[in-house]
Structures are given as C-alpha cells and as structure tokens.
Design an enzyme around this catalytic site. Structure first.
Site, PDB file in Angstrom:
ATOM      1  CG  ASP A  59      -1.901  -1.134   1.256  1.00 36.10           C
ATOM      2  OD1 ASP A  59      -2.193  -1.692   0.181  1.00 36.10           O
ATOM      3  OD2 ASP A  59      -2.371  -1.483   2.359  1.00 36.10           O
ATOM      4  CE1 TYR A 134       4.160  -5.974   3.979  1.00 39.34           C
ATOM      5  CE2 TYR A 134       3.455  -8.264   3.858  1.00 39.34           C
ATOM      6  CZ  TYR A 134       3.604  -7.022   3.263  1.00 39.34           C
ATOM      7  OH  TYR A 134       3.194  -6.824   1.968  1.00 39.34           O
TER       8      TYR A 134
END
Length: 288
Positions: A59, A134
C-alpha cells in the site's frame, strides 16, 4: 526468436514514504511505475518495454527490504545486456540488469534493486511464494522516539503492554476468513493462513510486531496491528480479536494503523522442484 523470453528475479528494497504504493497508477508515483520506466529507458531500442510481476502489492507509504518481482526479457533485450561497455568485458546478464536499473534510478534513490538473478524454472514471483513476512514498528510513551526513524515507526501517546499484545497475536493464528481485518475488494478472497504473529519490545523501547502469512489482503497487517494496539492499551481483551475475526465483518473496534510503520521484510519460496506446483495451487481460489 523474439517471442522467446528469459525470466529474471529482482530482489527490491524501497522507502515507501513518497510512493503511492506498488501498483502503477496514471499520474501517480508508484514503485512499479518508477521501475518499469527505468526498464523502458534501458530497452528503448529493443522492442516493447518489459513489465513486472510482484510478490505482493504494498500500500501507499509501506516500505520493503525484501520485495520480489520477476521480469521476462526477450532475446534482443538479453543481447543488449550482453554488450560490452567501452573496454570493459561484458557482465553476466543478471548483473548488467541490476547495475543498469540502479544507474537509471540514481545514486540516492528511494528504490533499489538489491540483486537480479536468472529465475529458476517454474518461478513466479507472485504465485510461487509460500509466505510473506512483515514487521510493524510502534513507539509508545516509554520508547525512545528517534526522529531519524520517524518515517518507519508509528508513534502512539499511550503505554502499551506488549505481553498482552503478543497473547492476542498468537490467538489469531491459523487458516481463517480475515474479512474483519481486510479492506474489501470485489472478487477477492479474504481467506488466509496466518502462520506467525508475535510482539517484542526492543532495547530502545520500540515494539516490533512480526507477522507471516501465505498472503495478505488489503490493509490486513495494519488492521491486525491496530487490534493488538487496542489490546495493549487495555481497551480490548486478547480474546476479543478472535471474536471480531470470527464475526467476519469490518468493525470500528480498532483503528487501522498508519502505513509508515510497516515494512515487507522477506518473501519465501519453496524448493526449485516445487515452484511450478506451488504456482498452480496458488492460482486456485482459496477456500476453507
């Protein structure tokens, strides 16, 4: 011969602050757009410019140290990379590709190609991946708020209990429908396998959350972190995150955390013999 292609793997890092995400968008600066523009510059005299396939679209504002993409180069494009520069002998094609890309991107770029390599047979950056890892970094009121790290750490004014956050994170593991933690996209499944999720407090007081899944849907990691922050503040109980997940509906019980705290660290792939099979399996729609 021009329709014969050779696939190359690109390992990529970028600071997401000034990018509108990975995917190319008209009129917006994106990681894919910048890299594909660089490819177009390199191969402007060697046919149609190549395009990238990425392991996972990040994103806007999300960073990456271990993003992976692949690019298919035609015979003329490979031949161009084989040409010597001046009196120096030609580099191996994969080295020439990385060096030329980084040369076009510039000496102080916010995106770099860490490494390029000829892809193994059956490799697909997106569909062959078995997990993505992540890290989310958040500083509470007891952490050292390093201004040099402000672009990659989210700051909160409250005190966070990382033990409660870690307990909540572990309760979410497994194969589930994470619709409650995903921004809906038409035709996209929200079923994922959360393989690992944990929290630790580092020496400088910053809380680091590490999360691994087969794949993530839109805003999923930042929503999971938002839920854990509410638990760390004492506003929710660890078990509440499980109940919210099983309700399978978007909720306002927690906030989606800002993108700047999130970094894609690594993408995992199976052994060479299993790359094609993994790609076939991943292309099939996930179901519980």
């Amino acid at each position: 011969m021009t329709d014969v292609v050779t696939r190359y793997r690109l390992d990529i890092a970028y600071q997401g602050t000034d990018f509108n995400g990975w995917g190319r968008q008209p009129g917006l600066r994106t990681v894919q757009g910048v890299l594909e523009d660089a490819l177009a510059t390199i191969f402007r005299r060697a046919g149609d410019p190549p395009t990238l396939t990425v392991a996972g679209r990040t994103d806007a504002g999300v960073h990456a140290l271990g993003q992976v993409a692949h690019v298919d180069l035609t015979v003329p494009q490979v031949a161009l990379l084989r040409r010597p520069h001046g009196k120096r002998p030609p580099l191996p094609v994969h080295e020439a590709l990385a060096r030329r890309l980084n040369g076009v991107l510039g000496p102080v770029a916010d995106v770099i190609v860490r490494e390029a390599s000829e892809a193994l047979p059956g490799f697909d950056a997106r569909f062959s991946a078995v997990w993505r890892r992540y890290e989310y970094r958040v500083a509470d009121r007891h952490a050292f708020r390093d201004p040099l790290q402000r672009h990659r750490i989210a700051w909160v004014s409250s005190e966070l209990d990382h033990t409660r956050m870690d307990m909540a994170a572990h309760g979410l593991l497994g194969l589930h429908d994470f619709a409650s933690y995903c921004k809906a996209r038409e035709g996209a499944t929200t079923i994922r396998t959360l393989q690992a999720f944990s929290w630790r407090r580092e020496a400088d007081g910053v809380l680091a959350g590490e999360v691994v899944a087969d794949a993530f849907c839109h805003s999923m990691v930042r929503a999971l972190v938002g839920g854990c922050v509410e638990v760390g503040e004492g506003k929710l109980e660890p078990g509440d995150l499980i109940a919210l997940r099983d309700d399978q509906r978007r909720t306002n019980a927690f906030k989606v955390m800002p993108a700047r705290g999130l970094t894609l660290l690594e993408v995992g792939y199976p052994e060479a013999a299993e790359l094609s099979l993994r790609a076939e399996q991943t292309r099939a729609l996930r179901s519980l």
